[in-house]
Structures are given as C-alpha cells and as structure tokens.
Design an enzyme around this catalytic site. Structure first.
Site, PDB file in Angstrom:
ATOM      1  N   GLU A 169      -6.203 -10.714  -0.500  1.00 43.23           N
ATOM      2  CA  GLU A 169      -7.078 -10.832   0.516  1.00 43.23           C
ATOM      3  C   GLU A 169      -8.938 -10.382  -0.042  1.00 43.23           C
ATOM      4  OE1 GLU A 169      -5.334  -6.899   2.857  1.00 43.23           O
ATOM      5  OE2 GLU A 169      -3.885  -6.992   1.661  1.00 43.23           O
TER       6      GLU A 169
ATOM      7  N   GLU B 283       1.019  -1.314  -0.347  1.00 44.34           N
ATOM      8  CA  GLU B 283       0.506  -0.073   0.062  1.00 44.34           C
ATOM      9  C   GLU B 283       0.922   0.970  -0.206  1.00 44.34           C
ATOM     10  OE1 GLU B 283      -2.616  -0.210   3.264  1.00 44.34           O
ATOM     11  OE2 GLU B 283      -3.498  -2.300   2.589  1.00 44.34           O
TER      12      GLU B 283
END
Length: 382
Positions: free
Chosen positions: A265, A160
């Site tokens: 995820e 991220e």
C-alpha cells in the site's frame, strides 16, 4: 598425393571454422526499461488495481499495468463486502477476472484480505452467537482460499488487527472469538492452501509501540506451530514522516522474526493532514478547506522534486535490504485513482504515486529507475 589431400582438407576445415567464428553474434534484445524489469532481481514491483483496471477498460492503463508491474493486488474486490455480500452468496466475478489477469501477464498475485473489521459484510454483524460466528468466519476463509488454491501466491490473512499502542483492536472478531481468531485464520488458510504465503498486514508499522505489538502477534501465532510467512508494512507515508531510520529499523526488526517483509500500500501524500489524524483508519473523515487542499491546479515543481527525492531515499533503503523484502506494492497506479484524493479529507487533489492523472510517468518514476541502475553499476564495480 594423399598428404596433399589431407592438407587441403585440414585447411578447408580451418577456413570454415574461422569463417563461422567471424560471423556477427546475434544480440539479445535489451528488455524495455520498466519498473518490473529494472527491479527484477531485487523484489516484485506491484500495484493495487480496481475493477476498472481489472476489466481492462482503458488500453493505456492496461499497457502500463502489464509492462511496469509484475505483481497485483485487488484494491477492494476481494474484501468481504464485495466477494461475500450475503451469507449464502459469493460474488466471484471480478475476483476471478483479477486472478485471470495476473495469470495472463505471469504476475505474482496477492490476495487482499481474508479477515478485516472494515468493509465487512453486514451479515457478519447480525450473527449474535459466538460459536455460530466462528463457524461462519471459518467457512468464509476456507471457501475463498479453496476457490483460488494454487493460483493466489500470497494472502493478507489478517488486516489491521492492532491499535496504535500495539494492543489488539476491539473488533467484532476479537469480541466474538477472542484473540484466538488470529491464529485460527492463519491455520485455516494454510490447511486449505499450504503453498501460499501468509501475511499479517497493517499501517503505521514503523511506530515502535505498534511494531512491538505486531512482533508479539506474529510470534504468538508461530509459537503455536502455525505458519506466518511475512509481515506487510503498509506504506501510507508522507514527505517528512516516518523517518528513514524508523523505516529501516522496522524492516530489520520484522525480518529478525525469520519472515519476509513486504512493503504494501505504498503511496506518499504531499498534502497537509489534520493535526489529530491517526494512521490510515478509513472511518476518519475531515472537512475540506483551502489550507488542506493547496494544489488543486497542479503540483508545484518544488514539491515534485521533494516527492521524487523522498521516493529515492526510501528505495535506497529497500535496495539495501532487498534480501529481506519480497514485494513493494504501490496502492494504485496513477494519481487519479488514489484513495488519498478522498482520505482523510474528501474532494482533495493528491499526487502520491509514480504516474500522473494523464498516465504519464513523473519525476519520481525516473528517479527510482535511475537509482536502481546506479545501484547495479556499483554492485558490478565491487
């Protein structure tokens, strides 16, 4: 007489041969119809697991994990605040158990994550000098990778690092080390364990602007002669978005870099979200309300069907491009475990995974099993 004896010998031999050929062949037992077995020839099917599951405290959960999945990711236990809480102190206890669990069950073991601005140990932020900070980050990466060298099959090296517009996030790593921290992290990891696969992982990777930013990021690292093996597309998706076209185009664009694509995820929220929610940034938090938590007493059949169809449509794309996809990892095993019960609104009841709160397979589970079986039949017919 000699001729008669030879004739009888040949006849006896033929009789034995015929008798042997007529013996019923032993049938090889069919493998149980589980996610990992059904998708075995397509890609790894993984799950993110927590400390409770790593330590095997629930036998039913342990059996589901061992039978349904052939890849595992530690949900939180390898993040810096847990594995490296103090500058001179590592806490490898649970991470070691995680790796041992994967080895025991012959699973693909994925490490998550070496560099991430969130859930970051506080001591990193206490270092003011940039050179000292870079040295500490290098040691952090190398010490962890060294511990599990040859045992971790792939790592989320950086997690991220992008804003929604594809620019670099103003993290402490960018502030202290500049954008070189990205290439350095991949370089340090590959130096210690050249045989592990190295991934860049992020959410909202289907958005065109963020997709282009991720492509630039990976190209920049690879152009320096540093290896990047894959891109992790976090699948924190919803019943209606992103579109199937966006998902497919993203897989194609990332694969065009010559790297593997992992769907990481994966969970599908069935709940409405606040209108100003942006991505999966865990610092976001909104107040609970009846409007945002409509299924406290259970999921209506109509939504259960929508969820199953959504998973089916998404897995159709995965199967279509299975030559590009290395792994599909669900962010959790059952609904009760899911982080989406608390994000972005605390105290909600969400139903994003394939197993319900009683650890029973849902309609979505049956749907994607049936999808793969139909896919295999069509492949054989062709």
């Amino acid at each position: 007489m000699k001729i008669i004896k030879q004739f009888l010998l040949v006849a006896a031999t033929l009789s034995v041969a015929v008798s042997c050929n007529n013996k019923p062949k032993e049938e090889v037992p069919a493998k149980p119809k589980t996610l990992s077995n059904v998708y075995e020839d397509a890609f790894y099917i993984g799950a993110a697991i927590n400390r409770f599951q790593i330590e095997g405290r629930d036998s039913v959960m342990a059996n589901i994990l061992a039978n349904e999945f052939n890849s595992i990711t530690a949900e939180n236990e390898m993040k810096s605040m847990n594995i490296h809480p103090q500058r001179d102190t590592f806490n490898f206890e649970v991470a070691d158990k995680f790796v041992e669990l994967g080895e025991k069950n012959n699973m693909f073991i994925h490490g998550h994550t070496l560099i991430w601005h969130s859930q970051l140990s506080r001591w990193f932020r206490e270092i003011e000098d940039s050179t000292e900070f870079a040295t500490a980050v290098e040691s952090h990466v190398k010490d962890i990778v060294e511990r599990y060298k040859g045992r971790i099959d792939s790592w989320d090296v950086v997690n991220e690092a992008l804003n929604e517009d594809g620019t670099l996030r103003e993290s402490i790593f960018l502030e202290k080390m500049g954008e070189d921290y990205l290439a350095s992290a991949f370089k340090w990891t590959s130096e210690i364990d050249p045989n592990t696969d190295l991934y860049y992982n992020d959410y909202n990777m289907t958005k065109p602007s963020k997709r282009q930013g991720a492509i630039r990021l990976v190209k920049n690292i690879m152009n320096q002669g540093i290896k990047v093996d894959g891109i992790g597309m976090q699948g924190h998706w919803h019943l209606e978005r992103p579109s199937l076209e966006e998902i497919e185009q993203s897989i194609l664009d990332y694969a065009a870099l010559g790297v593997k694509v992992a769907i990481t995820e994966l969970d599908i929220s069935v709940l409405p979200n606040p209108e100003d929610l942006e991505g999966a940034e865990i610092s976001q938090n909104f107040e609970n309300s009846e409007l945002l938590n409509p299924y406290k007493e259970g999921l209506p059949d109509s939504i259960q069907v929508k969820l199953a169809n959504r998973y089916k449509d998404i897995f159709k794309i995965f199967l279509k491009h299975k030559d590009k996809i290395s792994r599909v990892t669900f962010w959790g095993v059952s609904d009760g475990q899911s982080w989406l019960n608390g994000f972005p609104v605390r105290g909600r009841t969400n139903y994003p995974l394939l197993f319900d709160r009683d650890l029973k397979p849902k309609a979505a589970y049956d749907t994607i099993i049936a999808l793969k079986e139909r896919f295999d039949k069509e492949q054989l017919a062709n």
